[in-house]
Scaffold this motif. Structure first.
Motif, PDB file in Angstrom:
ATOM      1  N   ARG A  26      49.360  34.976  40.280  1.00 16.53           N
ATOM      2  CA  ARG A  26      49.731  36.027  39.335  1.00 16.53           C
ATOM      3  C   ARG A  26      48.516  36.702  38.715  1.00 16.53           C
ATOM      4  O   ARG A  26      48.640  37.474  37.756  1.00 16.53           O
ATOM      5  N   GLU A  27      47.324  36.447  39.230  1.00 17.20           N
ATOM      6  CA  GLU A  27      46.119  37.107  38.738  1.00 17.20           C
ATOM      7  C   GLU A  27      46.076  38.545  39.268  1.00 17.20           C
ATOM      8  O   GLU A  27      46.463  38.821  40.401  1.00 17.20           O
ATOM      9  N   SER A  98      33.911  38.993  45.280  1.00 12.66           N
ATOM     10  CA  SER A  98      34.644  38.175  44.320  1.00 12.66           C
ATOM     11  C   SER A  98      36.140  38.209  44.611  1.00 12.66           C
ATOM     12  O   SER A  98      36.656  39.177  45.185  1.00 12.66           O
ATOM     13  N   TYR A  99      36.805  37.157  44.201  1.00  6.61           N
ATOM     14  CA  TYR A  99      38.254  37.044  44.371  1.00  6.61           C
ATOM     15  C   TYR A  99      38.986  38.210  43.728  1.00  6.61           C
ATOM     16  O   TYR A  99      39.935  38.759  44.285  1.00  6.61           O
ATOM     17  N   SER A 100      38.530  38.609  42.530  1.00  5.46           N
ATOM     18  CA  SER A 100      39.162  39.688  41.774  1.00  5.46           C
ATOM     19  C   SER A 100      38.109  40.669  41.288  1.00  5.46           C
ATOM     20  O   SER A 100      36.956  40.287  41.048  1.00  5.46           O
ATOM     21  N   CYS A 101      38.509  41.920  41.105  1.00  5.28           N
ATOM     22  CA  CYS A 101      37.592  42.920  40.554  1.00  5.28           C
ATOM     23  C   CYS A 101      37.334  42.705  39.063  1.00  5.28           C
ATOM     24  O   CYS A 101      36.487  43.381  38.480  1.00  5.28           O
ATOM     25  N   VAL A 104      37.723  37.147  37.498  1.00  2.33           N
ATOM     26  CA  VAL A 104      38.443  35.871  37.437  1.00  2.33           C
ATOM     27  C   VAL A 104      38.409  35.225  38.815  1.00  2.33           C
ATOM     28  O   VAL A 104      38.244  35.898  39.835  1.00  2.33           O
ATOM     29  N   GLU A 105      38.551  33.931  38.834  1.00  3.53           N
ATOM     30  CA  GLU A 105      38.589  33.192  40.087  1.00  3.53           C
ATOM     31  C   GLU A 105      39.908  32.427  40.166  1.00  3.53           C
ATOM     32  O   GLU A 105      40.459  32.022  39.145  1.00  3.53           O
ATOM     33  N   PRO A 106      40.428  32.207  41.367  1.00  5.82           N
ATOM     34  CA  PRO A 106      41.717  31.527  41.500  1.00  5.82           C
ATOM     35  C   PRO A 106      41.610  30.045  41.164  1.00  5.82           C
ATOM     36  O   PRO A 106      40.560  29.427  41.366  1.00  5.82           O
ATOM     37  N   GLY A 107      42.683  29.493  40.641  1.00  8.27           N
ATOM     38  CA  GLY A 107      42.748  28.052  40.451  1.00  8.27           C
ATOM     39  C   GLY A 107      43.040  27.383  41.778  1.00  8.27           C
ATOM     40  O   GLY A 107      43.051  28.031  42.841  1.00  8.27           O
ATOM     41  N   VAL A 111      43.532  28.954  45.678  1.00  8.65           N
ATOM     42  CA  VAL A 111      42.631  28.591  46.766  1.00  8.65           C
ATOM     43  C   VAL A 111      43.420  28.045  47.952  1.00  8.65           C
ATOM     44  O   VAL A 111      43.170  28.403  49.115  1.00  8.65           O
ATOM     45  N   LEU A 112      44.392  27.187  47.666  1.00 11.29           N
ATOM     46  CA  LEU A 112      45.190  26.590  48.744  1.00 11.29           C
ATOM     47  C   LEU A 112      46.018  27.646  49.469  1.00 11.29           C
ATOM     48  O   LEU A 112      46.122  27.628  50.713  1.00 11.29           O
ATOM     49  N   HIS A 113      46.609  28.567  48.718  1.00  9.70           N
ATOM     50  CA  HIS A 113      47.411  29.618  49.355  1.00  9.70           C
ATOM     51  C   HIS A 113      46.533  30.533  50.204  1.00  9.70           C
ATOM     52  O   HIS A 113      46.941  30.954  51.297  1.00  9.70           O
ATOM     53  N   GLU A 114      45.334  30.832  49.709  1.00  9.10           N
ATOM     54  CA  GLU A 114      44.425  31.673  50.492  1.00  9.10           C
ATOM     55  C   GLU A 114      44.025  30.960  51.779  1.00  9.10           C
ATOM     56  O   GLU A 114      44.023  31.556  52.860  1.00  9.10           O
TER      57      GLU A 114
END
Length: 212
Positions: A26-27, A98-101, A104-107, A111-114
């Protein structure tokens, strides 16, 4: 699809704001713009298409970087003048890597879903030189053997307390996800099972096999 296209209210410049969100964590990954063609392609192809205001051209996310996004849902806001695009990112969303512009970085779940999505892609495309490709080409028995080996190495690392428990656990999780992809079990199914167990535990209604 046609309903969203018909309802979408584009501005005087022919654009509508687009919020791209990770469907699992949801990020917010990025905020950009779409013209009608970008929105239509996003709906039709289930990948993110945007309009670059600086380059004045259509932009297919991942076309050059390979960091594409699988679109799971597209929604309009209550005024129909902004669009929410929920995606499963196959790599970083930002051009900086980066994961997000938004920095923030995923929890762990993100990471597992990616990783799961990348493993699915490896199974479908079978790129040469990929260890994941090697596992899928070797078949189920090889994958099962590796899961067993990694589980044993995780136990040994925990027993020896040699500082390798985290890395061995990561190896085990990776091979477990290869097994899940091979057998067609989505991570969402695992998540639902854990949530049901947690719910039962909170209600003091343990089910057979529960561990919480």
């Amino acid at each position: 699809m046609n309903d969203i296209l018909a309802k979408a209210k584009f501005g005087g410049d022919g654009l509508i704001p687009a919020v791209v969100q990770d469907a699992h964590t949801r990020e917010v990954l990025t905020v950009a713009y779409m013209n009608k063609e970008a929105l239509q392609l996003t709906l039709e192809r289930r990948e993110t298409y945007l309009w670059s205001r600086s380059r004045k051209q259509l932009w297919h996310k991942g076309a050059t970087s390979g960091n594409s996004q699988k679109v799971t849902k597209v929604s309009l806001d209550c005024d129909d003048d902004a669009v929410l695009v929920e995606v499963e990112p196959l790599g970083p969303a930002c051009h900086t890597g980066s994961y997000s512009c938004f920095g923030v970085e995923p929890g762990l779940e993100g990471v597992l879903h990616e990783l799961y999505s990348i493993i699915e892609e490896r199974k479908e495309q079978r790129p040469e030189g990929s260890y994941t490709t090697y596992l899928f080409n070797s078949g189920l028995d090889k994958i099962l053997k590796k899961v067993g080996e990694e589980a044993t190495e995780t136990v040994i690392a925990a027993k020896n307390d040699d500082g390798r428990l985290a890395s061995e656990t990561a190896d085990l999780l990776y091979h477990l996800m290869v097994l899940l992809v091979e057998r067609g079990v989505p991570l969402g199914e695992i998540s639902r099972e854990l949530k049901e167990r947690r719910k039962a535990a909170k209600e003091h209604k343990p089910r057979s096999g529960d561990r919480v």
